[in-house]
Design an enzyme around this catalytic site. Structure first.
Site, PDB file in Angstrom:
ATOM      1  N   LYS A 130       0.829  -1.219   0.000  1.00  0.00           N
ATOM      2  CA  LYS A 130       0.000   0.000   0.000  1.00  0.00           C
ATOM      3  C   LYS A 130       0.856   1.259   0.000  1.00  0.00           C
ATOM      4  O   LYS A 130       0.522   2.237  -0.643  1.00  0.00           O
ATOM      5  CB  LYS A 130      -0.938   0.005   1.208  1.00  0.00           C
ATOM      6  CG  LYS A 130      -2.102  -0.966   1.062  1.00  0.00           C
ATOM      7  CD  LYS A 130      -3.174  -0.660   2.091  1.00  0.00           C
ATOM      8  CE  LYS A 130      -4.379  -1.569   1.901  1.00  0.00           C
ATOM      9  NZ  LYS A 130      -5.355  -1.427   2.988  1.00  0.00           N
ATOM     10  N   LYS A 211     -10.279 -11.835  -7.972  1.00  0.00           N
ATOM     11  CA  LYS A 211     -11.293 -11.939  -6.922  1.00  0.00           C
ATOM     12  C   LYS A 211     -12.284 -10.790  -7.062  1.00  0.00           C
ATOM     13  O   LYS A 211     -11.877  -9.662  -7.351  1.00  0.00           O
ATOM     14  CB  LYS A 211     -10.578 -11.785  -5.569  1.00  0.00           C
ATOM     15  CG  LYS A 211     -10.889 -12.894  -4.599  1.00  0.00           C
ATOM     16  CD  LYS A 211     -10.045 -12.741  -3.363  1.00  0.00           C
ATOM     17  CE  LYS A 211     -10.820 -12.072  -2.249  1.00  0.00           C
ATOM     18  NZ  LYS A 211     -10.143 -12.037  -0.972  1.00  0.00           N
ATOM     19  N   LYS A 214     -13.447  -4.792  -3.844  1.00  0.00           N
ATOM     20  CA  LYS A 214     -13.271  -3.361  -4.060  1.00  0.00           C
ATOM     21  C   LYS A 214     -11.875  -3.003  -4.538  1.00  0.00           C
ATOM     22  O   LYS A 214     -11.695  -2.007  -5.217  1.00  0.00           O
ATOM     23  CB  LYS A 214     -13.645  -2.571  -2.812  1.00  0.00           C
ATOM     24  CG  LYS A 214     -12.987  -3.015  -1.548  1.00  0.00           C
ATOM     25  CD  LYS A 214     -13.732  -2.404  -0.370  1.00  0.00           C
ATOM     26  CE  LYS A 214     -13.219  -2.993   0.937  1.00  0.00           C
ATOM     27  NZ  LYS A 214     -14.186  -2.947   1.994  1.00  0.00           N
TER      28      LYS A 214
HETATM   29  P1  AMP Z   1     -12.778  -6.457   1.870  1.00  0.00           P
HETATM   30  O1  AMP Z   1     -14.106  -5.924   1.414  1.00  0.00           O
HETATM   31  O2  AMP Z   1     -11.861  -6.733   0.727  1.00  0.00           O
HETATM   32  O3  AMP Z   1     -12.177  -5.662   2.994  1.00  0.00           O
HETATM   33  O4  AMP Z   1     -13.099  -7.884   2.474  1.00  0.00           O
HETATM   34  C1  AMP Z   1     -13.733  -8.095   3.692  1.00  0.00           C
HETATM   35  C2  AMP Z   1     -13.959  -9.580   3.849  1.00  0.00           C
HETATM   36  O5  AMP Z   1     -14.938 -10.015   2.877  1.00  0.00           O
HETATM   37  C3  AMP Z   1     -12.728 -10.450   3.548  1.00  0.00           C
HETATM   38  O6  AMP Z   1     -11.961 -10.648   4.688  1.00  0.00           O
HETATM   39  C4  AMP Z   1     -13.347 -11.751   3.072  1.00  0.00           C
HETATM   40  O7  AMP Z   1     -13.747 -12.546   4.162  1.00  0.00           O
HETATM   41  C5  AMP Z   1     -14.593 -11.281   2.362  1.00  0.00           C
HETATM   42  N1  AMP Z   1     -14.387 -11.174   0.898  1.00  0.00           N
HETATM   43  C6  AMP Z   1     -14.048 -10.076   0.198  1.00  0.00           C
HETATM   44  N2  AMP Z   1     -14.004 -10.341  -1.133  1.00  0.00           N
HETATM   45  C7  AMP Z   1     -14.320 -11.657  -1.272  1.00  0.00           C
HETATM   46  C8  AMP Z   1     -14.464 -12.549  -2.392  1.00  0.00           C
HETATM   47  N3  AMP Z   1     -14.296 -12.123  -3.639  1.00  0.00           N
HETATM   48  N4  AMP Z   1     -14.801 -13.822  -2.146  1.00  0.00           N
HETATM   49  C9  AMP Z   1     -15.010 -14.258  -0.885  1.00  0.00           C
HETATM   50  N5  AMP Z   1     -14.893 -13.489   0.204  1.00  0.00           N
HETATM   51  C10 AMP Z   1     -14.559 -12.196   0.027  1.00  0.00           C
END
Ligand code: AMP
Length: 344
Positions: A130, A211, A214
């Site tokens: 980052k 994946k 965001k």
């Molecule tokens: P984030 O929104 O990237 O901070 O992700 C928060 C949590 O959402 C992560 O720790 C994962 O548990 C879950 N998560 C985010 N993106 C995915 C994805 N594409 N597939 C499965 N779980 C996800």
């Protein structure tokens, strides 16, 4: 309410019921919640709240570690809280609150900054990645994992569900907890990481090698939980499939189709391989995914709209959650301050 009166002797982490561990999850209120968040994080929280003591907080302080818009943080925090409640988070079972409303997070953060080393924070892969992308690196980005350690240790959590990207931070939390306990006497429960199942990885619909999410996802390939039905239909209809026409579950050879089958499987509660046999064309499969997502997301969207009409209710829920969180938090901070030499 900050307690100053002695609570218990700082001799050992507090005892607690032996039925199931205490599980803690923090979600950063940046960006809109999407299907990956629902299947990978929110659904496991909701299922888990019936089995173990559960704590969920919206990590708005973490959202300040990179350039941010104040109004966006405020708005997203309320929106995420509303969406989590709409998805089934039960505030009577789960301690649910906003991190910045419980000042013990920052108080313990400082004590742990006096326990963690600069080199340890500097070695974190996420910090390197980052910070490399920025001209002005906030100091809080460096100490982010120490705040994360404070979040976890504050609640004496036993289990923390983490994705691969957070496992190094969790390891640091364990190191800091062990060091503090060894230097100043047993104060913190040393938490363990719980890893989600691989099938909970939702891929981007427009590029199934990334994946959904965001940071890496594409706008067209990400299903947001509050997307209107016609937007969901369009995104699924345009989802990238693979050469070939038969519907088979082959994550390596046909990642696009496999992703659709996995989404369908998660939505209807069946195995992707079994489902594959039910469809003769990609169009049929996509139609089924649209229907299944509608069944999954419509109730959340409707409940969200209902709750959003009464933001006062959501704020009250969060304020009550913060009050409950403070009960554990104040005790931990008191014990840590005593152990480290700040209180008699
Ligand atoms: P984030 O929104 O990237 O901070 O992700 C928060 C949590 O959402 C992560 O720790 C994962 O548990 C879950 N998560 C985010 N993106 C995915 C994805 N594409 N597939 C499965 N779980 C996800």
């Amino acid at each position: 309410m900050t307690r100053t009166a002695p609570l218990t002797e700082p001799t050992a982490p507090p005892a607690r019921p032996t039925t199931g561990g205490r599980r803690l999850t923090g979600l950063q209120p940046t960006g809109r919640l999407h299907l990956g968040n629902l299947l990978g994080a929110i659904r496991p929280i909701i299922a888990g709240q019936y089995r173990a003591e559960t704590i969920v907080f919206l990590a708005d302080l973490h959202a300040l570690t990179v350039a941010h818009q104040p109004n966006e943080v405020r708005t997203r925090t309320l929106e995420q809280a509303t969406t989590l409640l709409a998805a089934g988070l039960d505030p009577d079972r789960t301690t649910f609150y906003v991190q910045s409303q419980v000042s013990e997070h920052t108080e313990l953060h400082y004590l742990l900054e006096c326990t963690a080393g600069y080199g340890e924070a500097h070695r974190m892969i996420q910090f390197k990645e980052k910070s490399a992308a920025q001209e002005h690196v906030r100091l809080s980005l460096l100490s982010y994992p120490v705040l994360m350690a404070a979040d976890i240790l504050l609640h004496q959590a036993d289990e923390v569900p983490v994705g691969a990207d957070q496992s190094q931070h969790l390891e640091l939390t364990r190191t800091v907890a062990q060091r503090f306990n060894a230097r100043y006497g047993p104060t913190f429960v040393v938490p363990r990481a719980v890893y989600p199942t691989v099938s909970a990885r939702v891929m981007d619909l427009a590029d199934p090698t990334r994946k959904m999410g965001k940071t890496n996802g594409t706008a067209l390939g990400t299903i947001f939980l509050l997307d209107p039905p016609e937007v969901i239909r369009r995104k699924v209809t345009r989802a990238v499939t693979d050469p070939g026409r038969s519907v088979e579950y082959d994550p390596r050879g046909r990642p696009g189709v496999a992703n659709l089958l996995e989404i369908l499987a998660a939505a209807v509660g069946a195995a992707p391989t079994t489902l594959a046999a039910d469809y003769r064309s990609y169009a049929q499969l996509k139609h089924a995914v649209v229907e299944a997502l509608d069944g999954l997301l419509r109730p959340i969207r409707l409940r969200h709209a209902e709750l959003a009409r009464d933001p006062g209710y959501v704020r009250r829920v969060l304020a009550e959650g913060a009050e409950r969180a403070r009960e554990n938090a104040a005790e931990t901070v008191y014990r840590a301050k005593r152990a480290i030499g700040l209180l008699d």
